[in-house]
Design an enzyme around this catalytic site. Structure first.
Site, mmCIF file in Angstrom:
data_model
loop_
_atom_site.group_PDB
_atom_site.id
_atom_site.type_symbol
_atom_site.label_atom_id
_atom_site.label_comp_id
_atom_site.label_asym_id
_atom_site.label_seq_id
_atom_site.Cartn_x
_atom_site.Cartn_y
_atom_site.Cartn_z
ATOM 1 N N HIS A 325 19.037 30.578 45.934
ATOM 2 C CA HIS A 325 17.813 29.792 46.093
ATOM 3 C C HIS A 325 16.601 30.467 45.461
ATOM 4 O O HIS A 325 15.656 29.788 45.065
ATOM 5 C CB HIS A 325 17.537 29.527 47.577
ATOM 6 C CG HIS A 325 18.396 28.449 48.127
ATOM 7 N ND1 HIS A 325 19.642 28.705 48.630
ATOM 8 C CD2 HIS A 325 18.216 27.112 48.218
ATOM 9 C CE1 HIS A 325 20.178 27.559 49.029
ATOM 10 N NE2 HIS A 325 19.342 26.580 48.789
ATOM 11 N N GLY A 326 16.611 31.767 45.399
ATOM 12 C CA GLY A 326 15.441 32.391 44.790
ATOM 13 C C GLY A 326 15.505 33.890 44.836
ATOM 14 O O GLY A 326 16.189 34.483 45.672
#
Lengths: 472, 299
Positions: A325-326
Site C-alpha cells: 500500500h505504501g
C-alpha cells in the site's frame, strides 16, 4: 483521467460507440489499447512507457517460459519478469523509503549523514496494480496453468484495460485474457447492469466518500485539539470513506467493463458485514488478497507446513500487503496488526467459519450473535485504520491514546453520521448480490432511484477528489 | 452503420438511454429553477438600519475590513470574486435596503488586470461562485456569463440546486462576509514573490472586469449612491512593485469613473505582524485598518 470527471463522461460514450460499431475482435482490441493509453496518458503520458515496458517484458518472458521445458531455465526466465516488475516498483515507489530508512538507521549509531540520495520521484498512478497483473500472467504460464497468447495487441489490451488500469481490480490473465481473445456480443442486460454499477459507484465515491473526507481531514489534522468522541467519529468516518472510495472505484471499473462485454471479478463483497477478520479479508480488496494468497502464501507453504511456518507465512503476507500500500512504516504496522487479528483465529482453527454465505442471507435482520460478531470485527478493523490514515506511527498512537483517554460525547462533526447510516442501510439492502445494486422490480421506482442518485451525485460533484487508492 | 445500429438490443439501449437522459435533464432543470426561485423568496437581504455602508469586493476587503469595527458597514466581500459578482451583490442588496447610501468596492492595483479575468470566466470560478450567487442574477447577468464561458455555465446550470441547502443553512455568510485570517504566511509569500514577480506584473487591463466595474459605477450614479474605490494596505515589498502602475490606475479611474472616490491605502503603514501574506491583512491588521477607516468616516 478520473472516473468522476467530465472528461471521462465524454470519453466513455465515444469509446463505447466506436467499440460496438466495429464489431470484430481485432478492431475492438486495438480500440481498447488506444483508449486505455489515452485514458492513462491523460494523467501523465510520460509514464506510458512503463506500462509498455512491463507489457513487452512479460509478453516475451511468458513466450520463452512456454517454449522451454527445462525447469531451471524456466525459473530463470521467470525471474526476469519478477525482477523487472519489482524493480519498477522499487524505483518508483520504494526508493526514497529505503534511502530515508537507511539514513535513519545509521543515525541510531551516531552517524548523522546528510541525505542527498532521495529523489523527487512522482509515483506513477496504478503502478502497483498493473505490475502485479502482468507478473501474474508470467507466473501462471510458469506454473503451466495458462497458455500464452501470441497476439501482442490482445495481451497489451489485457495489461492496460482502462477500467481497471489504475486501481484494479487486479485481474488474472486466466480470467480476463480469454474474454479479450474471444468475440464479445453486445448484451442489453449486461450494459444496463454496467450503468447501474457505475451510478452506484459514483454515489459511493462522490456523495459518501467525498463528503466524509470533508470531516475526516479536519479531524485527523486537529486530533490534538478534539475530544475522544470526535476522534472516534473520525475513525468511523474514515472506515466508511475508504470503503466507499475504493469499492466505489471498483464498482465503476466493473460497470465500465460490462459496457464492453467484459466481466471483471468482484473486489468488495460488503466487508463491514463480516463476522470475523478472516471473513473480512475474503470480502475486502479481494483481488489483492487472493493475489497474495496464490502467489505468496501458498508458494511459501501456506498453512500446511506446521504451526510455526503457518504463523510466519501469515505475518509475511500481511506485512507485504501493508508494504504494497505504501512506502511508510504506518502501512507495515497496519499489516502487522491485521496479521495478529488473523492469527487469533487461525491458531484456533476458526479462520474458515464464514467462507461463502453472507450474513442473514435468509432473514431481514442478523441475529444478536451475528450483530455482536459484526460489531467486534468492524471495531477491530476500524482501530487498524488509524495507522493507514495517519502520517506517522507516532501520530497514530497519539490519536488512539487521545481517543481512549479523553472520552466524551462528540461535540462537533456529527453530521457525517447520516452518510454512515445511509451506506450501511443501502449495503444491507443490497447484500445478496454486490454486482446488482439498484435491482428494483418496479420500473417507476427504479428510474426514480436513478434520477435521485444523479441529483445527489451532481449536487456533490464540486469537490473532485482523487481516489485514495490512486496513491498506491 | 452496420449491425451496430440495426441491432435491436443496441437500438433499445440507445433509445432508453436518450429518454432517460432527457427525463433527467428536465428534472435537474426543474429542481434548479425551483431552488433558485425559493432562495430568491426566502433569502435574508435585510441589513440593519444603522448600517449605511455596503462593502463588496474580493479577498482584500474580505480579510481587510472588519465590519464589527467599522460599525456602520456590512461586508459582503468574498475571495476571488470578479467585479461581475460585486455588481450582482450591489444591485440585490442596495435595492432592498434603501438606507444604504455608500458602497465600498475593493480595487487594488492588479484587480483589473487580465491575469485576474479567470475570476469572471474561469471554469473553476464559475463552478465555485455561479450557483452560490445565481439567485441574485437578472436574466441578462446569466446571459453575460453564458457568453463568457458557455460550457461551464451550461454545466453549472444543470446543478443550480447544488448550493440550495448551503444557502438555506449558512445564509448570507456563504456569499460573503468579513473573514478572520489567522494564518501567517508572510515569509513564505516573500519567497514566492521573487519567483512570480515577472509573470504577475503585466498590467494589461481586462475589458470584462473593467466593464463590470463601470457597471458598478453607473449603478451607483443612477441610484445616488456614494462609490468609494478602496486600495487596501499591501506589504511594502509588494506595494513597491505594484505602485509603478499607480499613475495608469488613477488615470483609468478618472477617465471611466470621474465621480467615484478613490482611497489609495496601499502604502498604509503597518508592521509585518499585521500581514497574513503580502496582500492580505490578518486579524490584527484588519482591526487596525478598520479602526482607521472608522475614524475617517466619523470625520
Amino acid at each position: 483521467m478520473l472516473f468522476n470527471s467530465l472528461d471521462f463522461f465524454l470519453f466513455l460514450p465515444i469509446v463505447f460507440f466506436l467499440y460496438w460499431k466495429y464489431n470484430n475482435i481485432k478492431t475492438q482490441n486495438i480500440l481498447i489499447l488506444i483508449s486505455s493509453y489515452v485514458f492513462y496518458g491523460w494523467w501523465d503520458w510520460r509514464f506510458l512507457f512503463l506500462i509498455f515496458m512491463s507489457t513487452v517484458v512479460d509478453y516475451f518472458v511468458a513466450l520463452s517460459i512456454e517454449n522451454n521445458s527445462d525447469s531451471k531455465k524456466r525459473k530463470r526466465i521467470l525471474y526476469i519478469s519478477v525482477f523487472f516488475n519489482l524493480a519498477l516498483l522499487g524505483v518508483f515507489k520504494y526508493f526514497n523509503f529505503f534511502i530515508d530508512s537507511w539514513v535513519d538507521f545509521i543515525s541510531i549509531f551516531g552517524y548523522n549523514i546528510e541525505n542527498t540520495w532521495s529523489l523527487k520521484i512522482i509515483l506513477p498512478v496504478g503502478i502497483s496494480f498493473y505490475t502485479f497483473q502482468t507478473m501474474s500472467y508470467s507466473l501462471d504460464v510458469y506454473r503451466r496453468e495458462l497458455k500464452t497468447t501470441k497476439d501482442f495487441i490482445s495481451f497489451a489490451s489485457f495489461v492496460s484495460f482502462f477500467p481497471q488500469l489504475v486501481a484494479g481490480p487486479i485481474e488474472r490473465a486466466s480470467h480476463l485474457l480469454p474474454q479479450i481473445l474471444n468475440k464479445r456480443k453486445f448484451s442489453y442486460i449486461q450494459s444496463v447492469e454496467g450503468l447501474r454499477l457505475i451510478l452506484w459507484g459514483l454515489f459511493k465515491k462522490v456523495v459518501i466518500a467525498d463528503s466524509l473526507s470533508l470531516l475526516v481531514n479536519p479531524i485527523f489534522d486537529n486530533y490534538l485539539n478534539l475530544n475522544g468522541g470526535v476522534l472516534l467519529l473520525g475513525l468511523i468516518y474514515f472506515s466508511f470513506q475508504i470503503y466507499c472510495d475504493f469499492s466505489g472505484y471498483s464498482d465503476i471499473a466493473i460497470g465500465t467493463a460490462k459496457l464492453f462485454g467484459i466481466e471483471l471479478r468482484s473486489n468488495f463483497i460488503f466487508p463491514y458485514f463480516s463476522r470475523d477478520i478472516a471473513e473480512f479479508w475474503r470480502r475486502w480488496h479481494i483481488s489483492l488478497s487472493s493475489w497474495f494468497k496464490d502467489y505468496l502464501f501458498i508458494p511459501l507453504g501456506g498453512s500446511k507446513k506446521g504451526k510455526w511456518m503457518s504463523i510466519r507465512n501469515v505475518f509475511i503476507i500481511f506485512i507485504v500487503s501493508g508494504f504494497w500500500h505504501g512506502a511508510n512504516l504506518t502501512f507495515i504496522i497496519w499489516g502487522l496488526s491485521h496479521s495478529m487479528l488473523y492469527l487469533i483465529l487461525s491458531l484456533r482453527n476458526q479462520n474458515r467459519r464464514f467462507t461463502t454465505v453472507i450474513v442473514a442471507e435468509n432473514s431481514l435482520f442478523p441475529s444478536l450473535k451475528e450483530c455482536y460478531q459484526i460489531t467486534i470485527t468492524f471495531l477491530s478493523v476500524m482501530l487498524t485504520w488509524v495507522f493507514f490514515r495517519s502520517d506517522s506511527v507516532t501520530e497514530a498512537f497519539l490519536y488512539l491514546l487521545r481517543m481512549f483517554t479523553d472520552i466524551a460525547f462528540p461535540n462537533v462533526y456529527r453530521s457525517g453520521f447520516i452518510y454512515v447510516i445511509l451506506i450501511v442501510l443501502f449495503d444491507w439492502w443490497n447484500r445478496k448480490d454486490e454486482r446488482k445494486p439498484l435491482n428494483i422490480n418496479s420500473f417507476y421506482f427504479r428510474w426514480t432511484s436513478y434520477v435521485i442518485l444523479i441529483i445527489l451525485i451532481l449536487g456533490h460533484s464540486g469537490q473532485k477528489n482523487e481516489f485514495i487508492y490512486f496513491q498506491f | 452503420m452496420n449491425l451496430f445500429i440495426s441491432s435491436f438490443k443496441m437500438k433499445k439501449f440507445i433509445k432508453r438511454g436518450i429518454v432517460f437522459l432527457l427525463l433527467t435533464l428536465i428534472v435537474l432543470l426543474s429542481l434548479g429553477i425551483s431552488s433558485v426561485l425559493i432562495t430568491q423568496q426566502t433569502f435574508n437581504y435585510s441589513i440593519c438600519e444603522d448600517k449605511n455602508i455596503l462593502i463588496v469586493g474580493n479577498s482584500h476587503t474580505e480579510c481587510g475590513i472588519n465590519d464589527k469595527v467599522l460599525k456602520r458597514s456590512t461586508n459582503l466581500s468574498k475571495s476571488a470574486s470578479s467585479f461581475f459578482y460585486h455588481y450582482i451583490k450591489l444591485k440585490s442588496f442596495s435595492s432592498k435596503n434603501s438606507h444604504i447610501d455608500t458602497i465600498i468596492v475593493s480595487l487594488n492595483y492588479d484587480d483589473l488586470w487580465e491575469i485576474r479575468e479567470d475570476r469572471f470566466l474561469g471554469d473553476e470560478r464559475i463552478e465555485q461562485k455561479m450557483n452560490q450567487n445565481i439567485f441574485m442574477f437578472a436574466i441578462e447577468d446569466y446571459f453575460d456569463l453564458l457568453k463568457a464561458n458557455p460550457v461551464s455555465v451550461i454545466l453549472q446550470s444543470l446543478v443550480m440546486y447544488s448550493e440550495f441547502y448551503n444557502l438555506q443553512i449558512e445564509g448570507r455568510s456563504l456569499i460573503g462576509g468579513y473573514k478572520i485570517l489567522e494564518r501567517y504566511k508572510l515569509e513564505q509569500a516573500k519567497e514566492i514573490f521573487w519567483e512570480e514577480k515577472e509573470e504577475d506584473s503585466s498590467g494589461v487591463i481586462s475589458q470584462s472586469e473593467l466593464k463590470y466595474l463601470i457597471r458598478v459605477y453607473k449603478y451607483c450614479e443612477s441610484h445616488h449612491l456614494k462609490l468609494i474605490l478602496i486600495n487596501t494596505p499591501l506589504h511594502p515589498l509588494l506595494e513597491k512593485e505594484l505602485n509603478k502602475h499607480e499613475k495608469d490606475h488613477i488615470d483609468l479611474i478618472n477617465k471611466n469613473m470621474p465621480n467615484a472616490s478613490y482611497l489609495n491605502h496601499a502604502n498604509f503603514v503597518l508592521p509585518d505582524s499585521a500581514f497574513s501574506d503580502l496582500s492580505h491583512l490578518n486579524y490584527k491588521g484588519a482591526t487596525i485598518y478598520s479602526q482607521y477607516l472608522q475614524k475617517q468616516f466619523d470625520k
